[in-house]
Design a protein around this motif. Structure first.
Motif, PDB file in Angstrom:
ATOM      1  N   SER B  65       0.840  -1.187   0.000  1.00  0.00           N
ATOM      2  CA  SER B  65       0.000   0.000   0.000  1.00  0.00           C
ATOM      3  C   SER B  65       0.877   1.239   0.000  1.00  0.00           C
ATOM      4  O   SER B  65       1.999   1.227   0.507  1.00  0.00           O
ATOM      5  CB  SER B  65      -0.946   0.014   1.206  1.00  0.00           C
ATOM      6  N   GLY B  66       0.326   2.306  -0.578  1.00  0.00           N
ATOM      7  CA  GLY B  66       1.057   3.563  -0.644  1.00  0.00           C
ATOM      8  C   GLY B  66       0.297   4.658   0.078  1.00  0.00           C
ATOM      9  O   GLY B  66      -0.934   4.621   0.178  1.00  0.00           O
ATOM     10  N   SER B  67       1.039   5.651   0.558  1.00  0.00           N
ATOM     11  CA  SER B  67       0.421   6.750   1.291  1.00  0.00           C
ATOM     12  C   SER B  67       1.384   7.922   1.358  1.00  0.00           C
ATOM     13  O   SER B  67       2.516   7.847   0.883  1.00  0.00           O
ATOM     14  CB  SER B  67       0.049   6.303   2.709  1.00  0.00           C
ATOM     15  N   ILE B  68       0.879   9.002   1.951  1.00  0.00           N
ATOM     16  CA  ILE B  68       1.732  10.119   2.340  1.00  0.00           C
ATOM     17  C   ILE B  68       1.796  10.078   3.860  1.00  0.00           C
ATOM     18  O   ILE B  68       0.751  10.106   4.536  1.00  0.00           O
ATOM     19  CB  ILE B  68       1.185  11.473   1.860  1.00  0.00           C
ATOM     20  N   LEU B  69       2.999  10.024   4.388  1.00  0.00           N
ATOM     21  CA  LEU B  69       3.198  10.035   5.840  1.00  0.00           C
ATOM     22  C   LEU B  69       4.034  11.261   6.184  1.00  0.00           C
ATOM     23  O   LEU B  69       5.227  11.319   5.865  1.00  0.00           O
ATOM     24  CB  LEU B  69       3.913   8.766   6.308  1.00  0.00           C
ATOM     25  N   GLY B  70       3.396  12.215   6.841  1.00  0.00           N
ATOM     26  CA  GLY B  70       4.112  13.450   7.130  1.00  0.00           C
ATOM     27  C   GLY B  70       4.495  14.144   5.845  1.00  0.00           C
ATOM     28  O   GLY B  70       3.635  14.452   5.009  1.00  0.00           O
ATOM     29  N   ASN B  71       5.788  14.362   5.649  1.00  0.00           N
ATOM     30  CA  ASN B  71       6.234  15.063   4.453  1.00  0.00           C
ATOM     31  C   ASN B  71       6.869  14.139   3.431  1.00  0.00           C
ATOM     32  O   ASN B  71       7.648  14.574   2.582  1.00  0.00           O
ATOM     33  CB  ASN B  71       7.224  16.169   4.840  1.00  0.00           C
TER      34      ASN B  71
END
Lengths: 118, 110
Positions: B65-71
């Motif tokens: 899975s992919g995401s944005i975590l913080g910056n």
């Protein structure tokens, strides 16, 4: 099913020009919103984007290679090509062609190894 | 010159969870960069696992899975398997036809 296949000499002499062709099947390089590009990988190292040609014909290059690289398209043959001039040992790599689109990622060819002889 | 940063290496136990990240030398990674994650096993061409931050390519198991975590952009593998041992590359679209690759993360499953 989109397929990309690289072809060209596997050995180039230093100071000469490396030339590769990518033949596309299962899709048209004239399709809107897609870039068609080249990526390389020196032995044991990471991937490097070389440059791309947009369906409109506009070209974009990695600034570090821009002075030596030319990418062009042959729409009737559904092919695009890469030329790298004045090659050195540092240009030895597996060269991949790919379809690139920001919203849909990269679709890769199988790659072709190009060696440089002195 | 924009530099995309990735962990050079990571290790995970079979069945474990690991998160690989993709950052920028200056600034934050956002969905506007359309982060793409590619997997490469030795001797093989890369294949795209995740594109546009969090969309799995056809045939990719849902343990990826992919995401944005913080910056940063992130790739998470939940329930790692032995054949997940590969190199993973992040690719960002900088706009104006320019792409840039991260240096890659070598993932070991042991």
């Amino acid at each position: 099913q989109l397929q990309l296949q690289e072809s060209g000499p596997g050995l180039v002499k230093a100071s000469e020009t490396l030339s590769l062709i990518c033949t596309v099947s299962g899709g048209s390089i004239s399709s809107s919103s897609y870039y068609w590009g080249w990526i390389r990988q020196p032995p044991g190292k990471g991937l490097e984007w070389i440059g791309s040609i947009y369906y409109s014909g506009s070209t974009y290059y990695n600034p570090s290679l821009k002075s030596r690289v030319t990418i062009s398209a042959d729409t009737p043959k559904n092919q695009f090509s890469l030329k790298v001039s004045s090659v050195t040992a540092a240009d030895m790599a597996v060269y991949y062609c790919a379809r690139l689109a920001a919203p849909s990622g990269l679709h890769w060819g199988q790659g072709t190894l190009v060696a440089v002889s002195s | 010159q924009t530099v995309v940063t990735q962990e050079p290496s990571f290790s995970v136990s079979p069945g474990g969870t690991v998160t690989l990240t993709c950052g920028l030398s200056s600034g934050s990674v956002s969905t506007s960069y359309y982060p793409t994650w590619c997997q490469q096993t030795p001797g093989q061409a890369p294949r795209t696992l995740i594109y546009s931050t969090n969309t799995r390519s056809s045939g990719v198991p849902d343990r990826f899975s992919g995401s944005i975590l913080g910056n940063k952009a992130a790739l998470t593998i939940t329930g790692a398997q032995a054949d997940d041992e590969s190199d993973y590359y992040c690719v960002l679209y900088l706009g104006s036809g320019i792409w840039v690759f991260g240096g890659g993360t070598k993932l070991t499953v042991l």
